[in-house]
Design an enzyme around this catalytic site. Structure first.
Site, mmCIF file in Angstrom:
data_model
loop_
_atom_site.group_PDB
_atom_site.id
_atom_site.type_symbol
_atom_site.label_atom_id
_atom_site.label_comp_id
_atom_site.label_asym_id
_atom_site.label_seq_id
_atom_site.Cartn_x
_atom_site.Cartn_y
_atom_site.Cartn_z
ATOM 1 N N LYS A 1 0.815 -1.229 0.000
ATOM 2 C CA LYS A 1 0.000 0.000 0.000
ATOM 3 C C LYS A 1 0.847 1.279 0.000
ATOM 4 O O LYS A 1 0.456 2.278 -0.583
ATOM 5 C CB LYS A 1 -0.929 0.013 1.219
ATOM 6 C CG LYS A 1 -2.117 -0.925 1.093
ATOM 7 C CD LYS A 1 -3.065 -0.739 2.275
ATOM 8 C CE LYS A 1 -4.258 -1.647 2.155
ATOM 9 N NZ LYS A 1 -5.259 -1.441 3.226
ATOM 10 N N ASP B 1 -10.256 3.134 1.733
ATOM 11 C CA ASP B 1 -10.504 2.786 3.142
ATOM 12 C C ASP B 1 -11.035 4.008 3.888
ATOM 13 O O ASP B 1 -11.893 3.891 4.766
ATOM 14 C CB ASP B 1 -9.214 2.305 3.833
ATOM 15 C CG ASP B 1 -8.844 0.878 3.444
ATOM 16 O OD1 ASP B 1 -9.740 0.140 2.982
ATOM 17 O OD2 ASP B 1 -7.660 0.510 3.588
#
Ligand code: NAP
Length: 294
Positions: free
Chosen positions: A75, A111
């Protein structure tokens, strides 16, 4: 005979890259959403080591792959290989969704959207409140950013097994968002009871309690919780974690990780296809896939 997905000349490919790629419900969620919306897409998992990350993104462009979700451990590492990164993903320092627009790679962090959608109904209660967060990984960073940007919380207690990782986040947000009210703690639940019980919101943003270690909980001490509290576990497998069951027993309002999972997926889906995901149907299908124990 199960239904076989028809692959056409124009089927678009999306997927998830990570390593090691643990069992994920993202392929189930997105492939079901493509079927329900009659979109000609296919979602596949790709186990990509860090050494191959750059080549995988070159391959994405060469093969015309429409999009990727990005998971542990890529990420953060993926950011230098992208052409543009959204403001939120750039501040968080983590990308979980890539869109390939004719060879230009855009990075996003959905997210943040998932966390916002999950907590937005409690916005009034959270403004000016004290919050405790377990974890100091990528998910915890997204939680801290969302709480600071959209919920204006007063103080954050950041609790992690490796306290140095929590210290890094504290310094990071002090520099990036000029927020100096994060206090870090190591994970010793007996010492934390006071901190937790004084928090309006407690979030588990760590992997503690995730399948298959379902008997674990960031705290097992009943006095951590009370009735005037919100307790959110971002772990969604199982839906009913030990942490949430303990909090519910003390009368706290509990929030499981499934809505966040569906909402982050829905935002990725929309970035890739331009269409909304049928979230109600997806939520119901995931609920029956995962054991519902509450
Ligand atoms: P990560 O970067 O690997 O971080 C894992 C965190 O959990 C670290 O803080 C780690 O502490 C802690 N941890 C792991 N095992 C532990 C143990 N046995 N005892 C104490 N602490 C432990 O992972 P992440 O990306 O932040 O994800 C964390 C969790 O969030 C995962 O369960 C993931 O599935 C979930 N998640 C859910 C959603 C959703 O949509 N609901 C989205 C993203 C992530 P150390 O720093 O000490 O190692």
């Amino acid at each position: 005979m199960p239904d076989v997905k028809e692959i056409s000349q124009s089927t678009k490919l999306v997927g998830v890259i990570g390593h090691p790629l643990k069992h994920s419900y993202s392929p189930f969620m997105h492939n079901l959403a493509f079927t329900l919306t009659d979109l000609d897409y296919l979602y596949l998992p790709f186990d990509i080591t860090s050494n191959n990350l750059k080549d995988a993104l070159k391959g994405m462009v060469a093969l015309g792959i429409t999009g990727f979700n990005v998971t542990i451990p890529h990420k953060e590492k993926v950011i230098p290989f992208l052409n543009e990164v959204s403001e939120g993903a750039s501040i968080v320092g983590a990308v979980n969704t890539i869109v390939n627009d004719n060879g230009i790679l855009y990075g996003h962090n959905t997210d943040v959207h998932g966390i916002y959608e999950t907590l937005k109904e409690y916005k009034k209660d959270l403004s000016g409140s004290v919050v405790s967060i377990f974890g100091a990984g990528g998910a915890a960073r997204s939680v801290v950013f969302t709480l600071l940007r959209y919920f204006h919380v007063k103080k954050i207690h950041l609790i992690n097994r490796t306290v140095e990782r929590a210290d890094v986040i504290k310094t990071y947000f002090s520099e990036k968002m000029l927020y100096n009210r994060i206090k870090t703690h190591s994970l010793y639940p007996p010492d934390l009871v006071k901190v937790l019980s004084k928090s309006k919101l407690i979030i588990n943003a760590s992997s503690i309690g995730m399948h298959p270690k379902e008997d674990d909980s960031p705290t097992k001490i009943a006095e951590s919780f009370h009735a005037n509290q919100l307790v959110f576990d971002i772990v969604y497998n199982p839906i009913s974690t030990k942490f949430l069951r303990l909090a519910a027993r003390e009368g706290a309002t509990i929030i499981n990780g499934l809505k966040m999972f569906v909402e982050q997926g829905a935002h990725s889906f929309e970035l890739w296809t331009g269409k909304p995901m049928p979230t109600e149907e997806i939520y119901a299908a995931l609920k029956s896939q995962l054991k519902e124990g509450l």
